[in-house]
Design an enzyme around this catalytic site. Sequence first.
Site, PDB file in Angstrom:
ATOM      1  N   SER A 128      32.408  -4.571 -74.161  1.00 41.61           N
ATOM      2  CA  SER A 128      32.936  -4.577 -72.799  1.00 41.61           C
ATOM      3  C   SER A 128      34.203  -5.402 -72.714  1.00 41.61           C
ATOM      4  O   SER A 128      34.380  -6.367 -73.441  1.00 41.61           O
ATOM      5  CB  SER A 128      31.901  -5.153 -71.836  1.00 41.61           C
ATOM      6  N   LYS A 182      24.534  -2.707 -72.339  1.00 39.72           N
ATOM      7  CA  LYS A 182      25.915  -2.419 -71.912  1.00 39.72           C
ATOM      8  C   LYS A 182      25.914  -1.462 -70.719  1.00 39.72           C
ATOM      9  O   LYS A 182      26.687  -1.609 -69.770  1.00 39.72           O
ATOM     10  CB  LYS A 182      26.710  -1.818 -73.081  1.00 39.72           C
ATOM     11  N   HIS A 185      24.984  -3.427 -67.697  1.00 41.28           N
ATOM     12  CA  HIS A 185      26.164  -4.241 -67.345  1.00 41.28           C
ATOM     13  C   HIS A 185      27.101  -3.424 -66.462  1.00 41.28           C
ATOM     14  O   HIS A 185      27.565  -3.886 -65.417  1.00 41.28           O
ATOM     15  CB  HIS A 185      26.884  -4.696 -68.618  1.00 41.28           C
ATOM     16  N   ASN A 186      27.378  -2.203 -66.875  1.00 45.39           N
ATOM     17  CA  ASN A 186      28.293  -1.362 -66.094  1.00 45.39           C
ATOM     18  C   ASN A 186      27.709  -1.019 -64.728  1.00 45.39           C
ATOM     19  O   ASN A 186      28.434  -0.960 -63.737  1.00 45.39           O
ATOM     20  CB  ASN A 186      28.616  -0.079 -66.858  1.00 45.39           C
ATOM     21  N   GLU A 189      28.191  -3.875 -62.565  1.00 48.26           N
ATOM     22  CA  GLU A 189      29.626  -3.897 -62.230  1.00 48.26           C
ATOM     23  C   GLU A 189      29.910  -2.965 -61.037  1.00 48.26           C
ATOM     24  O   GLU A 189      30.630  -3.340 -60.104  1.00 48.26           O
ATOM     25  CB  GLU A 189      30.393  -3.459 -63.484  1.00 48.26           C
TER      26      GLU A 189
HETATM   27  P1  NBP Z   1      39.085   7.840 -76.885  1.00 47.47           P
HETATM   28  O1  NBP Z   1      37.785   7.786 -76.217  1.00 47.47           O
HETATM   29  O2  NBP Z   1      40.245   8.410 -76.154  1.00 47.47           O
HETATM   30  O3  NBP Z   1      38.925   8.636 -78.284  1.00 47.47           O
HETATM   31  C1  NBP Z   1      40.029   8.931 -79.111  1.00 47.47           C
HETATM   32  C2  NBP Z   1      39.707   8.667 -80.561  1.00 47.47           C
HETATM   33  O4  NBP Z   1      38.582   9.454 -80.977  1.00 47.47           O
HETATM   34  C3  NBP Z   1      40.855   9.057 -81.483  1.00 47.47           C
HETATM   35  O5  NBP Z   1      40.947   8.103 -82.510  1.00 47.47           O
HETATM   36  C4  NBP Z   1      40.394  10.407 -82.006  1.00 47.47           C
HETATM   37  O6  NBP Z   1      41.010  10.766 -83.229  1.00 47.47           O
HETATM   38  C5  NBP Z   1      38.946  10.144 -82.190  1.00 47.47           C
HETATM   39  N1  NBP Z   1      38.119  11.326 -82.434  1.00 47.47           N
HETATM   40  C6  NBP Z   1      37.749  12.324 -81.574  1.00 47.47           C
HETATM   41 BR1  NBP Z   1      38.312  12.452 -79.842  1.00 47.47          BR
HETATM   42  N2  NBP Z   1      36.979  13.266 -82.149  1.00 47.47           N
HETATM   43  C7  NBP Z   1      36.849  12.865 -83.429  1.00 47.47           C
HETATM   44  C8  NBP Z   1      36.189  13.423 -84.549  1.00 47.47           C
HETATM   45  N3  NBP Z   1      35.481  14.557 -84.428  1.00 47.47           N
HETATM   46  N4  NBP Z   1      36.280  12.790 -85.723  1.00 47.47           N
HETATM   47  C9  NBP Z   1      36.970  11.645 -85.835  1.00 47.47           C
HETATM   48  N5  NBP Z   1      37.634  11.059 -84.806  1.00 47.47           N
HETATM   49  C10 NBP Z   1      37.569  11.666 -83.610  1.00 47.47           C
HETATM   50  O7  NBP Z   1      39.496   6.386 -77.419  1.00 47.47           O
HETATM   51  P2  NBP Z   1      39.419   4.961 -76.671  1.00 47.47           P
HETATM   52  O8  NBP Z   1      39.851   5.048 -75.243  1.00 47.47           O
HETATM   53  O9  NBP Z   1      40.113   4.034 -77.584  1.00 47.47           O
HETATM   54  O10 NBP Z   1      37.848   4.625 -76.654  1.00 47.47           O
HETATM   55  C11 NBP Z   1      37.066   4.557 -77.837  1.00 47.47           C
HETATM   56  C12 NBP Z   1      35.616   4.295 -77.468  1.00 47.47           C
HETATM   57  O11 NBP Z   1      35.510   3.041 -76.795  1.00 47.47           O
HETATM   58  C13 NBP Z   1      35.019   5.330 -76.526  1.00 47.47           C
HETATM   59  O12 NBP Z   1      33.675   5.567 -76.870  1.00 47.47           O
HETATM   60  C14 NBP Z   1      35.069   4.652 -75.171  1.00 47.47           C
HETATM   61  O13 NBP Z   1      34.088   5.126 -74.286  1.00 47.47           O
HETATM   62  C15 NBP Z   1      34.836   3.217 -75.558  1.00 47.47           C
HETATM   63  N6  NBP Z   1      35.333   2.241 -74.607  1.00 47.47           N
HETATM   64  C16 NBP Z   1      36.541   2.401 -74.032  1.00 47.47           C
HETATM   65  C17 NBP Z   1      37.018   1.453 -73.119  1.00 47.47           C
HETATM   66  C18 NBP Z   1      38.366   1.601 -72.511  1.00 47.47           C
HETATM   67  O14 NBP Z   1      38.726   0.754 -71.666  1.00 47.47           O
HETATM   68  N7  NBP Z   1      39.160   2.599 -72.875  1.00 47.47           N
HETATM   69  C19 NBP Z   1      36.249   0.340 -72.831  1.00 47.47           C
HETATM   70  C20 NBP Z   1      35.034   0.185 -73.452  1.00 47.47           C
HETATM   71  C21 NBP Z   1      34.584   1.138 -74.345  1.00 47.47           C
HETATM   72  P3  NBP Z   1      42.402  11.603 -83.222  1.00 47.47           P
HETATM   73  O15 NBP Z   1      43.468  10.576 -83.058  1.00 47.47           O
HETATM   74  O16 NBP Z   1      42.419  12.255 -84.543  1.00 47.47           O
HETATM   75  O17 NBP Z   1      42.335  12.564 -82.090  1.00 47.47           O
END
Ligand code: NBP
Length: 479
Positions: A128, A182, A185-186, A189
């Site tokens: 988080s 987690k 937590h959300n 929130e």
């Molecule tokens: P995203 O949720 O936007 O995912 C993009 C990533 O997933 C890229 O690296 C992409 O690779 C990869 N990917 C996908 Br889509 N399909 C794939 C596959 N079949 N094989 C391998 N890689 C694959 O990224 P994020 O916003 O950085 O979030 C990552 C995780 O963290 C998520 O689960 C999200 O829920 C969680 N999270 C996010 C936040 C936030 O504030 N954003 C907070 C807390 C948790 P590519 O580059 O090759 O397309």
Amino acid sequence: AVANIGVVGLAVMGSNLARNLASREGNTVAVFNRSRSKTDELLAEHPEAEFVPAYSYEEFAASLAKPRTAIIMVKAGAGTDAVIQALTEVFEPGDIIVDGGNALFTDTIRREKAVRETGINFVGAGISGGEEGALNGPSIMPGGPEESWVTLGPILKSIAAVAEGEPCVTHIGTDGAGHFVKMVHNGIEYADMQLIAEAYDLIRRGTGKTPAEIADVFAEWNKGELESYLIEITAEVLRQDDAETGKPLVDVILDQAGAKGTGAWTVQTALSLGVPVSGIAEATFARSLSSHPEQREAASALPGPDEVFEVADADAFIEDVRQALFASKIVAYSQGFDEIRAGAAEYGWNIDLGAVSKIWRAGCIIRAQFLNRIADAYAETPELPLLMAAPYFADALTRGQAAWRRVVIAATQAGIPSPAFSSSLAYYDGIRAERLPAALVQGQRDFFGAHTYKRIDKPGTFHTLWSGDRTEIEAEDTH
Ligand code: NBP
């Protein structure tokens, strides 16, 4: 093999987490992303970090020292399954795969079971704090097998947020425990945010204060028992003017709240567990209600009260709202911890609720001093049946309940929606009631479905012969 930790998935969360890891003494970080461009970008933009780039899963595995430890940060769902599949093909028994994405805890339970068959450890870890937290120190909620914690613990402690000298990470429990916590937590929130929004709305409509003036109220509240990140950022948002129109930004933002689903998961899970998380549910529904413009348009001609809402004493009303907010917040957290307690019982997790509240003190969205009071309550009575009945919270509710009622009455009379305030008060009155009309519901159930009832004065299960002579018989328990 030179890296002690690896990251798969280098979108915003993964690359920030990789940078965080690389910045800590003793870590060498292997990085891999499905499409090469993200890896190259990360390397080009951060030459200061000593990454070990990999361009295939085989190369990634070869670059990691044993036991190999990799954190997956990809889009939750099919992406996570694809990466787990690929890693299990190149990893060996004893290695550790961590899913740091926002997985549903039941998916994590399923994945842990499947990966365990290969001898590899699988850890679902809730992370988080968004992008900023990933880079500078998130609150981390890892589940998974106990033995993985020996390797993983020091690494996660090195990157977690720090609250009063303690890293905001603890081994929550086995398999899906981390993602479950987690999720809740959300949910909490959601409730906290909705309560703050209702407080703002009541003050604005009751006193006519401007958003900037209300920002000052929240900034003041942030010095007291309500002190929290969410109160702090509320003041920031309310103080912001729109560059284009010069109006308060809050007045030009469309009033339709979005959601990514973790609030709904919390409520769905609570329904299955039979835990009344009414504050979280109302907060989730409030977002849904806001997001149906066609229904709101259709309802807009329905009448509200005739009188104009204007409070006589603005300062006294604001103090009432502050107390109502604190009391409702206590209910929301109490309900959230109740869900964790029930989840732990259902899934066989040994969760230390005090430790959970402590790792939320920094790095995550609900961070607040208040969480120390929750930790104190569980330290005093680990088997606390209901958090809000612990002395500190009971005192606050006793002090605040009159103001809370005045606020809910005022809101109701003025026709100002306050679903989270009023449902929290209803929960408070329900849970503290000596006797509930549940007795009548049991009578109705027995009437139409012979569902039976128990009596207050003797053991056993009973049924009244409603369609016969209405005598009572002893019956099999069909509750
Ligand atoms: P995203 O949720 O936007 O995912 C993009 C990533 O997933 C890229 O690296 C992409 O690779 C990869 N990917 C996908 Br889509 N399909 C794939 C596959 N079949 N094989 C391998 N890689 C694959 O990224 P994020 O916003 O950085 O979030 C990552 C995780 O963290 C998520 O689960 C999200 O829920 C969680 N999270 C996010 C936040 C936030 O504030 N954003 C907070 C807390 C948790 P590519 O580059 O090759 O397309």
